[in-house]
Design a protein around this motif. Structure first.
Motif, PDB file in Angstrom:
ATOM      1  N   ILE A  90      -7.036  17.120   2.165  1.00 30.24           N
ATOM      2  CA  ILE A  90      -8.194  16.518   1.487  1.00 30.24           C
ATOM      3  C   ILE A  90      -7.718  15.597   0.369  1.00 30.24           C
ATOM      4  CG2 ILE A  90     -10.144  17.036  -0.053  1.00 30.24           C
ATOM      5  CD1 ILE A  90     -10.607  19.553   1.733  1.00 30.24           C
ATOM      6  N   ALA A  91      -6.746  16.059  -0.409  1.00 25.35           N
ATOM      7  CA  ALA A  91      -6.211  15.236  -1.504  1.00 25.35           C
ATOM      8  C   ALA A  91      -5.567  13.965  -0.965  1.00 25.35           C
ATOM      9  CB  ALA A  91      -5.204  16.049  -2.322  1.00 25.35           C
ATOM     10  N   ARG A  92      -4.807  14.088   0.134  1.00 25.36           N
ATOM     11  CA  ARG A  92      -4.161  12.916   0.730  1.00 25.36           C
ATOM     12  C   ARG A  92      -5.192  11.909   1.228  1.00 25.36           C
ATOM     13  NH1 ARG A  92      -2.967  10.698   5.326  1.00 25.36           N
ATOM     14  NH2 ARG A  92      -3.961  12.286   6.608  1.00 25.36           N
ATOM     15  N   LEU A  93      -6.219  12.412   1.885  1.00 27.90           N
ATOM     16  CA  LEU A  93      -7.262  11.529   2.407  1.00 27.90           C
ATOM     17  C   LEU A  93      -8.078  10.890   1.282  1.00 27.90           C
ATOM     18  CD1 LEU A  93      -8.450  13.623   5.479  1.00 27.90           C
ATOM     19  CD2 LEU A  93      -7.120  11.514   5.518  1.00 27.90           C
ATOM     20  N   SER A  94      -8.297  11.632   0.209  1.00 32.40           N
ATOM     21  CA  SER A  94      -9.020  11.077  -0.947  1.00 32.40           C
ATOM     22  C   SER A  94      -8.261   9.892  -1.538  1.00 32.40           C
ATOM     23  CB  SER A  94      -9.225  12.149  -2.012  1.00 32.40           C
ATOM     24  OG  SER A  94     -10.099  13.133  -1.547  1.00 32.40           O
ATOM     25  N   GLU A  95      -6.955  10.053  -1.662  1.00 36.25           N
ATOM     26  CA  GLU A  95      -6.127   8.948  -2.179  1.00 36.25           C
ATOM     27  C   GLU A  95      -6.177   7.739  -1.240  1.00 36.25           C
ATOM     28  OE1 GLU A  95      -4.631   8.579  -5.179  1.00 36.25           O
ATOM     29  OE2 GLU A  95      -5.722  10.436  -5.589  1.00 36.25           O
ATOM     30  N   ALA A  96      -6.147   7.996   0.059  1.00 38.89           N
ATOM     31  CA  ALA A  96      -6.214   6.900   1.027  1.00 38.89           C
ATOM     32  C   ALA A  96      -7.552   6.173   0.925  1.00 38.89           C
ATOM     33  CB  ALA A  96      -5.991   7.429   2.444  1.00 38.89           C
ATOM     34  N   VAL A  97      -8.629   6.894   0.764  1.00 32.17           N
ATOM     35  CA  VAL A  97      -9.957   6.280   0.629  1.00 32.17           C
ATOM     36  C   VAL A  97     -10.026   5.444  -0.651  1.00 32.17           C
ATOM     37  CG1 VAL A  97     -12.401   6.804   0.231  1.00 32.17           C
ATOM     38  CG2 VAL A  97     -11.166   7.980   2.043  1.00 32.17           C
ATOM     39  N   LYS A  98      -9.459   5.956  -1.738  1.00 32.73           N
ATOM     40  CA  LYS A  98      -9.452   5.193  -2.999  1.00 32.73           C
ATOM     41  C   LYS A  98      -8.699   3.883  -2.825  1.00 32.73           C
ATOM     42  CE  LYS A  98      -9.626   9.266  -5.960  1.00 32.73           C
ATOM     43  NZ  LYS A  98      -8.833  10.133  -6.849  1.00 32.73           N
ATOM     44  N   GLU A  99      -7.534   3.920  -2.184  1.00 29.82           N
ATOM     45  CA  GLU A  99      -6.744   2.706  -1.960  1.00 29.82           C
ATOM     46  C   GLU A  99      -7.512   1.700  -1.114  1.00 29.82           C
ATOM     47  OE1 GLU A  99      -2.825   3.464  -0.400  1.00 29.82           O
ATOM     48  OE2 GLU A  99      -2.487   5.080  -1.834  1.00 29.82           O
ATOM     49  N   LEU A 100      -8.171   2.195  -0.068  1.00 32.71           N
ATOM     50  CA  LEU A 100      -8.944   1.291   0.793  1.00 32.71           C
ATOM     51  C   LEU A 100     -10.141   0.706   0.053  1.00 32.71           C
ATOM     52  CD1 LEU A 100      -8.823   3.250   4.158  1.00 32.71           C
ATOM     53  CD2 LEU A 100      -7.658   1.108   3.609  1.00 32.71           C
ATOM     54  N   ALA A 101     -10.751   1.485  -0.829  1.00 33.86           N
ATOM     55  CA  ALA A 101     -11.880   0.981  -1.609  1.00 33.86           C
ATOM     56  C   ALA A 101     -11.425  -0.146  -2.537  1.00 33.86           C
ATOM     57  CB  ALA A 101     -12.516   2.116  -2.404  1.00 33.86           C
ATOM     58  N   VAL A 102     -10.248   0.025  -3.142  1.00 31.79           N
ATOM     59  CA  VAL A 102      -9.707  -1.018  -4.022  1.00 31.79           C
ATOM     60  C   VAL A 102      -9.418  -2.273  -3.212  1.00 31.79           C
ATOM     61  CG1 VAL A 102      -7.707  -1.667  -5.438  1.00 31.79           C
ATOM     62  CG2 VAL A 102      -8.796   0.575  -5.748  1.00 31.79           C
ATOM     63  N   LYS A 103      -8.797  -2.136  -2.048  1.00 36.86           N
ATOM     64  CA  LYS A 103      -8.486  -3.294  -1.202  1.00 36.86           C
ATOM     65  C   LYS A 103      -9.759  -4.000  -0.762  1.00 36.86           C
ATOM     66  CE  LYS A 103      -4.064  -1.660   0.599  1.00 36.86           C
ATOM     67  NZ  LYS A 103      -3.328  -1.197   1.769  1.00 36.86           N
ATOM     68  N   LEU A 104     -10.776  -3.242  -0.388  1.00 33.78           N
ATOM     69  CA  LEU A 104     -12.040  -3.827   0.040  1.00 33.78           C
ATOM     70  C   LEU A 104     -12.693  -4.593  -1.103  1.00 33.78           C
ATOM     71  CD1 LEU A 104     -14.212  -4.132   2.222  1.00 33.78           C
ATOM     72  CD2 LEU A 104     -15.214  -2.000   1.392  1.00 33.78           C
ATOM     73  N   THR A 105     -12.633  -4.037  -2.304  1.00 34.56           N
ATOM     74  CA  THR A 105     -13.199  -4.702  -3.473  1.00 34.56           C
ATOM     75  C   THR A 105     -12.473  -6.019  -3.726  1.00 34.56           C
ATOM     76  OG1 THR A 105     -13.793  -2.575  -4.434  1.00 34.56           O
ATOM     77  CG2 THR A 105     -13.691  -4.441  -5.935  1.00 34.56           C
ATOM     78  N   LEU A 106     -11.151  -6.023  -3.604  1.00 38.15           N
ATOM     79  CA  LEU A 106     -10.371  -7.254  -3.822  1.00 38.15           C
ATOM     80  C   LEU A 106     -10.683  -8.301  -2.759  1.00 38.15           C
ATOM     81  CD1 LEU A 106      -6.925  -5.716  -4.826  1.00 38.15           C
ATOM     82  CD2 LEU A 106      -8.570  -6.871  -6.313  1.00 38.15           C
ATOM     83  N   VAL A 107     -10.779  -7.885  -1.506  1.00 36.02           N
ATOM     84  CA  VAL A 107     -11.053  -8.825  -0.413  1.00 36.02           C
ATOM     85  C   VAL A 107     -12.451  -9.421  -0.578  1.00 36.02           C
ATOM     86  CG1 VAL A 107     -11.456  -8.997   2.071  1.00 36.02           C
ATOM     87  CG2 VAL A 107      -9.444  -7.800   1.217  1.00 36.02           C
ATOM     88  N   GLU A 108     -13.431  -8.608  -0.871  1.00 31.16           N
ATOM     89  CA  GLU A 108     -14.798  -9.103  -1.051  1.00 31.16           C
ATOM     90  C   GLU A 108     -14.898  -9.988  -2.289  1.00 31.16           C
ATOM     91  OE1 GLU A 108     -17.413  -5.735  -1.083  1.00 31.16           O
ATOM     92  OE2 GLU A 108     -17.459  -5.639   1.101  1.00 31.16           O
TER      93      GLU A 108
END
Length: 114
Positions: A90-108
């Motif tokens: 769960i902790a590993r997946l949470s970190e992955a989701v946070k990273e993807l959210a940051v990347k999505l925010t930058l791309v948008e």
């Protein structure tokens, strides 16, 4: 004994339920070589298949317990280890989701409206 006696089915004896401690004692005596399966069955008043099943269940349980045990961590059950592994995932997946959210925010943010 008449010829009809052979065709009459034998009555089955009532099923005897062994307590866990009785099963354990049977298993111990088998492991120690104190009795054979047939002797253990006769002494316990059960079928040989019951003793064979007790032996198999004890073996399977012991193997499962040994597979779950980890040196240096007394008192933890298999469920505890599974829970720890699930929490780590769960902790590993949470970190992955946070990273993807940051990347999505930058791309948008760079591209404006999509």
């Amino acid at each position: 004994m008449s010829s009809n006696d052979a065709s009459v089915p034998r009555k089955r004896r009532p099923k005897k339920v062994l307590s866990p401690s009785a099963k354990y004692e049977i298993w111990l005596r088998l492991v120690r070589g104190e009795v054979t399966i047939a002797q253990a069955a006769t002494e316990a008043g059960v079928d040989r298949s019951t003793v064979i099943r007790v032996r198999q269940v004890a073996k399977d349980g012991a193997l499962a317990a040994l597979a779950a045990s980890r040196p240096g961590s007394p008192g933890k059950s298999q469920r505890d280890f599974e829970l720890e592994e699930a929490n780590a995932e769960i902790a590993r997946l949470s970190e992955a989701v946070k990273e993807l959210a940051v990347k999505l925010t930058l791309v948008e943010g760079k591209g404006g409206s999509v």
